[in-house]
Structure formats: C-alpha cells, structure tokens
Motif scaffolding. Structure first.
Motif, mmCIF file in Angstrom:
data_model
loop_
_atom_site.group_PDB
_atom_site.id
_atom_site.type_symbol
_atom_site.label_atom_id
_atom_site.label_comp_id
_atom_site.label_asym_id
_atom_site.label_seq_id
_atom_site.Cartn_x
_atom_site.Cartn_y
_atom_site.Cartn_z
ATOM 1 N N ALA A 157 45.144 36.885 53.653
ATOM 2 C CA ALA A 157 44.415 37.869 52.851
ATOM 3 C C ALA A 157 44.760 39.283 53.288
ATOM 4 O O ALA A 157 44.927 40.182 52.453
ATOM 5 C CB ALA A 157 42.913 37.625 52.969
ATOM 6 N N LYS A 158 44.878 39.490 54.575
ATOM 7 C CA LYS A 158 45.218 40.817 55.104
ATOM 8 C C LYS A 158 46.580 41.275 54.606
ATOM 9 O O LYS A 158 46.769 42.431 54.228
ATOM 10 C CB LYS A 158 45.207 40.772 56.630
ATOM 11 C CG LYS A 158 45.558 42.088 57.317
ATOM 12 C CD LYS A 158 45.519 41.916 58.825
ATOM 13 C CE LYS A 158 45.938 43.195 59.541
ATOM 14 N NZ LYS A 158 44.938 44.261 59.424
ATOM 15 N N ARG A 161 41.714 38.383 47.466
ATOM 16 C CA ARG A 161 40.264 38.327 47.656
ATOM 17 C C ARG A 161 39.770 36.898 47.852
ATOM 18 O O ARG A 161 38.874 36.638 48.654
ATOM 19 C CB ARG A 161 39.562 38.958 46.453
ATOM 20 C CG ARG A 161 38.047 38.943 46.508
ATOM 21 C CD ARG A 161 37.450 39.681 45.313
ATOM 22 N NE ARG A 161 35.990 39.641 45.322
ATOM 23 C CZ ARG A 161 35.274 38.678 44.765
ATOM 24 N NH1 ARG A 161 35.880 37.684 44.126
ATOM 25 N NH2 ARG A 161 33.948 38.707 44.830
ATOM 26 N N THR A 162 40.360 35.947 47.127
ATOM 27 C CA THR A 162 39.952 34.546 47.243
ATOM 28 C C THR A 162 40.166 34.032 48.658
ATOM 29 O O THR A 162 39.307 33.357 49.237
ATOM 30 C CB THR A 162 40.722 33.680 46.236
ATOM 31 O OG1 THR A 162 40.435 34.133 44.909
ATOM 32 C CG2 THR A 162 40.327 32.211 46.360
ATOM 33 N N ASP A 163 41.325 34.353 49.242
ATOM 34 C CA ASP A 163 41.600 33.942 50.619
ATOM 35 C C ASP A 163 40.621 34.591 51.588
ATOM 36 O O ASP A 163 40.158 33.963 52.544
ATOM 37 C CB ASP A 163 43.024 34.314 51.009
ATOM 38 C CG ASP A 163 44.067 33.345 50.484
ATOM 39 O OD1 ASP A 163 43.690 32.273 49.966
ATOM 40 O OD2 ASP A 163 45.270 33.667 50.591
ATOM 41 N N ALA A 164 40.319 35.868 51.358
ATOM 42 C CA ALA A 164 39.403 36.585 52.254
ATOM 43 C C ALA A 164 38.028 35.925 52.266
ATOM 44 O O ALA A 164 37.430 35.719 53.328
ATOM 45 C CB ALA A 164 39.301 38.048 51.833
ATOM 46 N N ILE A 165 37.524 35.598 51.098
ATOM 47 C CA ILE A 165 36.199 34.967 51.012
ATOM 48 C C ILE A 165 36.233 33.560 51.587
ATOM 49 O O ILE A 165 35.307 33.130 52.289
ATOM 50 C CB ILE A 165 35.707 34.968 49.560
ATOM 51 C CG1 ILE A 165 35.438 36.412 49.110
ATOM 52 C CG2 ILE A 165 34.445 34.117 49.407
ATOM 53 C CD1 ILE A 165 35.077 36.557 47.649
ATOM 54 N N LEU A 195 34.526 36.108 62.849
ATOM 55 C CA LEU A 195 33.705 36.510 61.708
ATOM 56 C C LEU A 195 33.253 37.958 61.850
ATOM 57 O O LEU A 195 33.205 38.708 60.866
ATOM 58 C CB LEU A 195 32.499 35.580 61.571
ATOM 59 C CG LEU A 195 31.594 35.836 60.357
ATOM 60 C CD1 LEU A 195 32.374 35.763 59.048
ATOM 61 C CD2 LEU A 195 30.439 34.836 60.341
ATOM 62 N N GLY A 196 32.919 38.381 63.061
ATOM 63 C CA GLY A 196 32.559 39.774 63.264
ATOM 64 C C GLY A 196 33.702 40.700 62.892
ATOM 65 O O GLY A 196 33.507 41.735 62.231
ATOM 66 N N ALA A 197 34.916 40.332 63.302
ATOM 67 C CA ALA A 197 36.089 41.126 62.960
ATOM 68 C C ALA A 197 36.320 41.142 61.456
ATOM 69 O O ALA A 197 36.723 42.164 60.894
ATOM 70 C CB ALA A 197 37.316 40.565 63.682
ATOM 71 N N TRP A 198 36.066 40.035 60.811
ATOM 72 C CA TRP A 198 36.207 39.965 59.346
ATOM 73 C C TRP A 198 35.298 40.999 58.683
ATOM 74 O O TRP A 198 35.733 41.757 57.807
ATOM 75 C CB TRP A 198 35.861 38.553 58.872
ATOM 76 C CG TRP A 198 36.054 38.343 57.410
ATOM 77 C CD1 TRP A 198 37.147 37.802 56.794
ATOM 78 C CD2 TRP A 198 35.129 38.672 56.362
ATOM 79 N NE1 TRP A 198 36.963 37.791 55.437
ATOM 80 C CE2 TRP A 198 35.741 38.313 55.142
ATOM 81 C CE3 TRP A 198 33.857 39.233 56.336
ATOM 82 C CZ2 TRP A 198 35.106 38.495 53.903
ATOM 83 C CZ3 TRP A 198 33.221 39.435 55.111
ATOM 84 C CH2 TRP A 198 33.846 39.062 53.915
ATOM 85 N N HIS A 199 34.037 41.044 59.086
ATOM 86 C CA HIS A 199 33.092 41.984 58.491
ATOM 87 C C HIS A 199 33.521 43.437 58.728
ATOM 88 O O HIS A 199 33.561 44.249 57.789
ATOM 89 C CB HIS A 199 31.691 41.766 59.073
ATOM 90 C CG HIS A 199 30.934 40.646 58.434
ATOM 91 N ND1 HIS A 199 30.248 40.793 57.255
ATOM 92 C CD2 HIS A 199 30.753 39.355 58.820
ATOM 93 C CE1 HIS A 199 29.673 39.650 56.925
ATOM 94 N NE2 HIS A 199 29.960 38.754 57.867
#
Length: 230
Positions: free
Chosen positions: A79-80, A85-89, A112-116
């Motif tokens: 996603a990065k 967007r689908t991969d990110a979610i 998950l913290g890094a994702w946010h």
C-alpha cells in the motif's frame, strides 16, 4: 502516488546479509526491501515476493503467527509503494486481528501504531480518519503499549521516535524516545538499524533544526528514501 507512511514493516528482524533468494524468509525479504533496495520497482517486487512467501507458509500452517504478521506487513508495504487503499485497510484489519488474538503482541502493536501515524502524516487527521480510519491518538497509544511490552530493545522506542518526529519535530516525547533507543539493547539486526537511526536523528534535534529533524526522521523510516517529500 499516495504513500500511506506505514512503518510497520520495520519490525523485520531478518539478516540482510547475502542469502540466496530461495532461502530467504519473509522477514529477510521485507528487511531488504524496506532498507536496502535502491529503487521502488525492485522494492515492490521484493515486497510481492514476501507476501507470496508468507502466503505459502499459511497454506501449510494457517495459524502461524510469523506468517500472519509478515503477510500483514507486506500488504502495508505494498500500500505504501502503490497507494492502494484496499491493501492499506486490509493490512490494518490483519494487524487488529493479531492484537485481538494476543494483546501482548508487541510487534503487532507497533505495526498498527505505525500504520495509524503514517496515514495521518500522509493524509492529515481528517482525511486519514475518513478514508482509512486512521487516528493520531490511537496510533500514539499503540506505540506506547508496544514500548511497554517490548522490553529493553531499541526497535520499539526507536521507531516511535522517528514516527513522532516525522509528524512533529517539536514533539517533546520524540527526543526522549530517541535517547532511550540510543542506549537500549540491540538483540536483533533491526534493533541495530533503529539504534543507528535514533542516534542520527538526535543530531538535528539537539541543534534545534525542526525541518532537518522532520526530513531525516522520514528518510530513516522504511522506504523513506523514496519519499519525494523529503
């Protein structure tokens, strides 16, 4: 191209030494992609390979924690690099599932913290929440839990420091975490990577150079060298 800023894959502890491709684990592959590949196309190919490698592991052992974490991380990295967007979610949901299974999983909490924080940094608080469900407060809370659960390892405060300083170079907790990482244990290769990053980012921090602090913190995160915003 959108970049979700997911730094989750920095949990990779693989050795980036010369290992035959066929023998590399998903961790090894993702570590090389995130920190060593010199162009985005090569990095994306390696991320795709890591995703497939983790998927093959899950075909034989559907509950394998390592494979589940690597698959989620590879999705986040994809996603990065592609702005999908689908991969990110999907990555977010897979990290959440891992935490639901084991709330004391420090690596999943960190990811998950890094994702946010990465999504908020890229898209802003309002758009990040509306488009992806990203929340700054949730991200910081997850990073703090990962630090508490992770023991005396440079990985956890080091990554948290970079993420905070990339988002806000004036964040007072960022330098404190970088100092902690600089003196923490280096149990794995990724601990050493994050410790070096923490030491490096302290130079512009101590000089009071906010723009340089933000730029260097971003560059030291996975794939940060490809970020046009640096």
């Amino acid at each position: 191209m959108l970049r979700w800023g997911l730094a989750a894959g920095i949990v990779m502890a693989g050795n980036m030494a010369a290992i035959p491709a066929a023998a590399q684990s998903a961790r090894d592959i993702l570590t090389q992609a995130s920190f060593a590949d010199t162009d985005e196309a090569s990095a994306l190919r390696r991320v795709t390979l890591a995703y497939a490698t983790a998927g093959n592991m899950l075909k034989h052992s559907p509950d394998d924690h390592e494979a589940l974490l690597m698959r989620a991380t590879a999705l986040g990295y994809r996603a990065k690099l592609t702005g999908n967007r689908t991969d990110a979610i999907a990555a977010r949901r897979q990290f959440e599932a891992l935490i639901a299974q084991n709330p004391r999983d420090a690596e999943a909490q960190l990811a998950l913290g890094a994702w946010h924080i990465g999504a908020v940094k890229k898209l802003g608080a309002i758009v990040g929440r509306a488009a992806l469900g990203a929340q700054r407060g949730a991200g910081f809370a997850l990073l703090d839990r990962a630090i508490a659960l992770g023991g005396d390892r440079a990985l956890f405060p080091g990554l948290a420091a970079l993420l905070r300083l990339e988002l806000d170079p004036r964040d007072p907790r960022g330098p404190a975490l970088a100092e902690a990482a600089a003196h923490a244990a280096t149990v794995t290769p990724i601990d050493r990577i994050l410790q070096r990053a923490a030491v490096a980012v302290l130079t512009p921090v101590r000089a009071g150079d906010g723009p340089a602090t933000r730029r260097l913190a971003s560059q030291l995160l996975p794939f940060g060298r490809f970020d046009d915003g640096n």
